[in-house]
Design an enzyme around this catalytic site. Sequence first.
Site, mmCIF file in Angstrom:
data_model
loop_
_atom_site.group_PDB
_atom_site.id
_atom_site.type_symbol
_atom_site.label_atom_id
_atom_site.label_comp_id
_atom_site.label_asym_id
_atom_site.label_seq_id
_atom_site.Cartn_x
_atom_site.Cartn_y
_atom_site.Cartn_z
ATOM 1 N N THR A 91 0.875 -1.176 0.000
ATOM 2 C CA THR A 91 0.000 0.000 0.000
ATOM 3 C C THR A 91 0.908 1.220 0.000
ATOM 4 O O THR A 91 1.534 1.534 1.013
ATOM 5 C CB THR A 91 -0.888 0.004 1.258
ATOM 6 O OG1 THR A 91 -1.610 -1.226 1.305
ATOM 7 C CG2 THR A 91 -1.855 1.171 1.248
ATOM 8 N N LYS A 135 -7.038 1.544 -3.361
ATOM 9 C CA LYS A 135 -6.630 0.890 -2.111
ATOM 10 C C LYS A 135 -6.608 1.904 -0.953
ATOM 11 O O LYS A 135 -7.087 1.624 0.157
ATOM 12 C CB LYS A 135 -5.256 0.240 -2.305
ATOM 13 C CG LYS A 135 -4.567 -0.226 -1.042
ATOM 14 C CD LYS A 135 -5.346 -1.293 -0.279
ATOM 15 C CE LYS A 135 -4.675 -1.610 1.049
ATOM 16 N NZ LYS A 135 -5.523 -2.374 1.952
ATOM 17 N N LYS A 184 -0.352 5.817 7.369
ATOM 18 C CA LYS A 184 0.220 6.344 6.119
ATOM 19 C C LYS A 184 -0.867 6.726 5.112
ATOM 20 O O LYS A 184 -0.631 7.521 4.212
ATOM 21 C CB LYS A 184 1.215 5.354 5.514
ATOM 22 C CG LYS A 184 0.578 4.133 4.916
ATOM 23 C CD LYS A 184 1.610 3.127 4.470
ATOM 24 C CE LYS A 184 0.896 1.823 4.179
ATOM 25 N NZ LYS A 184 1.754 0.734 3.836
HETATM 26 N N1 LIG Z 1 -1.113 -6.354 7.552
HETATM 27 C C1 LIG Z 1 -2.262 -6.183 6.910
HETATM 28 O O1 LIG Z 1 -3.354 -6.493 7.411
HETATM 29 C C2 LIG Z 1 -2.253 -5.619 5.500
HETATM 30 C C3 LIG Z 1 -3.407 -5.730 4.714
HETATM 31 C C4 LIG Z 1 -3.408 -5.233 3.415
HETATM 32 C C5 LIG Z 1 -2.272 -4.599 2.927
HETATM 33 N N2 LIG Z 1 -1.169 -4.473 3.718
HETATM 34 C C6 LIG Z 1 0.008 -3.792 3.164
HETATM 35 O O2 LIG Z 1 0.986 -4.781 2.875
HETATM 36 C C7 LIG Z 1 2.296 -4.235 3.080
HETATM 37 C C8 LIG Z 1 3.060 -5.131 4.050
HETATM 38 O O3 LIG Z 1 2.353 -5.176 5.270
HETATM 39 P P1 LIG Z 1 2.773 -6.184 6.437
HETATM 40 O O4 LIG Z 1 1.710 -6.103 7.463
HETATM 41 O O5 LIG Z 1 3.162 -7.502 5.863
HETATM 42 O O6 LIG Z 1 4.094 -5.426 6.971
HETATM 43 P P2 LIG Z 1 5.281 -6.020 7.857
HETATM 44 O O7 LIG Z 1 4.840 -7.215 8.627
HETATM 45 O O8 LIG Z 1 5.858 -4.856 8.588
HETATM 46 O O9 LIG Z 1 6.338 -6.554 6.789
HETATM 47 C C9 LIG Z 1 7.127 -5.714 6.007
HETATM 48 C C10 LIG Z 1 8.371 -6.478 5.560
HETATM 49 O O10 LIG Z 1 9.130 -5.609 4.734
HETATM 50 C C11 LIG Z 1 10.507 -5.713 5.082
HETATM 51 N N3 LIG Z 1 11.173 -4.436 4.831
HETATM 52 C C12 LIG Z 1 10.910 -3.241 5.404
HETATM 53 N N4 LIG Z 1 11.689 -2.280 4.883
HETATM 54 C C13 LIG Z 1 12.482 -2.912 3.959
HETATM 55 C C14 LIG Z 1 13.498 -2.465 3.090
HETATM 56 N N5 LIG Z 1 13.864 -1.173 3.042
HETATM 57 N N6 LIG Z 1 14.117 -3.370 2.295
HETATM 58 C C15 LIG Z 1 13.752 -4.681 2.321
HETATM 59 N N7 LIG Z 1 12.785 -5.171 3.137
HETATM 60 C C16 LIG Z 1 12.162 -4.286 3.939
HETATM 61 C C17 LIG Z 1 10.506 -6.038 6.552
HETATM 62 O O11 LIG Z 1 11.696 -6.719 6.777
HETATM 63 P P3 LIG Z 1 12.498 -6.683 8.154
HETATM 64 O O12 LIG Z 1 11.944 -7.864 8.906
HETATM 65 O O13 LIG Z 1 13.875 -6.829 7.693
HETATM 66 O O14 LIG Z 1 12.206 -5.361 8.810
HETATM 67 C C18 LIG Z 1 9.261 -6.927 6.704
HETATM 68 O O15 LIG Z 1 9.616 -8.277 6.499
HETATM 69 C C19 LIG Z 1 2.089 -2.812 3.585
HETATM 70 O O16 LIG Z 1 2.214 -1.915 2.521
HETATM 71 C C20 LIG Z 1 0.663 -2.837 4.139
HETATM 72 O O17 LIG Z 1 0.051 -1.568 4.164
HETATM 73 C C21 LIG Z 1 -1.120 -4.989 4.991
#
Ligand SMILES: NC(=O)c1ccc[n+]([C@@H]2O[C@H](COP(=O)([O-])OP(=O)(O)OC[C@H]3O[C@@H](n4cnc5c(N)ncnc54)[C@H](OP(=O)(O)O)[C@@H]3O)[C@@H](O)[C@H]2O)c1
Length: 282
Positions: A134, A210, A279
């Site tokens: 997102t 989105k 965000k």
């Molecule tokens: N969670 C939900 O319910 C949901 C639903 C719909 C959409 N989304 C969207 O999906 C996306 C991911 O969400 P999430 O909940 O899975 O987030 P998350 O659990 O915080 O996972 C993000 C991942 O990205 C990695 N990362 C962060 N910065 C990075 C960088 N500069 N280079 C390489 N890897 C990096 C992190 O790795 P490290 O472990 O190394 O920090 C982590 O593994 C977001 O954009 C969110 O808005 C989430």
Amino acid sequence: MTGDSTDARSIPVAVDSARSPSRGANGQRVRTLSKGVVGFVGLGRMGTAMAANLVAAGRSVVAHMRHPERLSELKALGITSTTNIADLFDCEFVVSMLPNDDSVREVVFGRNQSGLDGLALGLVPGAIHISMSTISTRATSQLAAEHARRSQGYVAAPVFGNPDAARACEIYIITAGASVDVERCLPLFDILGQQTFLVGSEPSAANLIKLAGNMMTATTLEVLGEVIALIRKHGLNPETFVDILTATMFGGRVHRIYGGKIAAQTYAAPGFVLPLALKTYA
Ligand SMILES: NC(=O)c1ccc[n+]([C@@H]2O[C@H](COP(=O)([O-])OP(=O)(O)OC[C@H]3O[C@@H](n4cnc5c(N)ncnc54)[C@H](OP(=O)(O)O)[C@@H]3O)[C@@H](O)[C@H]2O)c1
């Protein structure tokens, strides 16, 4: 699926199944796309489940991890992973599922000034970056332009659904990009989600939809929290209240899923954390 159009920026490409680099007539290293191989960046709550589902469906996945201590966790899920992002550069597709604009920019443009470790410089022409995070419409347009400049595809495909839905392959995918590129991504979307909505050739359109949806989710949660607190203060059963609302006028997924959690006060292990929600308003 709805809408469609063609975009002259992207080129159809003949892909080669060889993973090892071959040599051109002058002895130079010639890089070819590894047909069907999916790179994955962003193995968090959503990405880990999605990458595991691709592997379970028989796709070849190479995941990039920043932390070597997680490699064995991913191996247990059948996911091949690497701490060197350059190992993804020959993939036909690279999915990114990252927290925000800055992290996606870092992955595309690279961490150092040369940009050598970024997808834009690294990917083979004809490869497609499938951007499922997102992120803002502005970042999306910037990233799409950079990939187009290098004859790579960029398909925006943000999703609705939480990590439970991702694990169950029940996310909804909103996608936009050149139709020739989107077409190549559809088999992956069919594995990952329960429905894909194609909203045109301009990638930022998918992100706008989105973000608008996230705004509705956030405001709905705020209202649910307020009304459930009111019901509780008056000594009524909040679960009965949510049952009545969701069976009558408010039967949507957000009311049902989060209404139940707020009524039961189940807040542990959040699937969607506040910085990701905030965000939307930045
Ligand atoms: N969670 C939900 O319910 C949901 C639903 C719909 C959409 N989304 C969207 O999906 C996306 C991911 O969400 P999430 O909940 O899975 O987030 P998350 O659990 O915080 O996972 C993000 C991942 O990205 C990695 N990362 C962060 N910065 C990075 C960088 N500069 N280079 C390489 N890897 C990096 C992190 O790795 P490290 O472990 O190394 O920090 C982590 O593994 C977001 O954009 C969110 O808005 C989430």
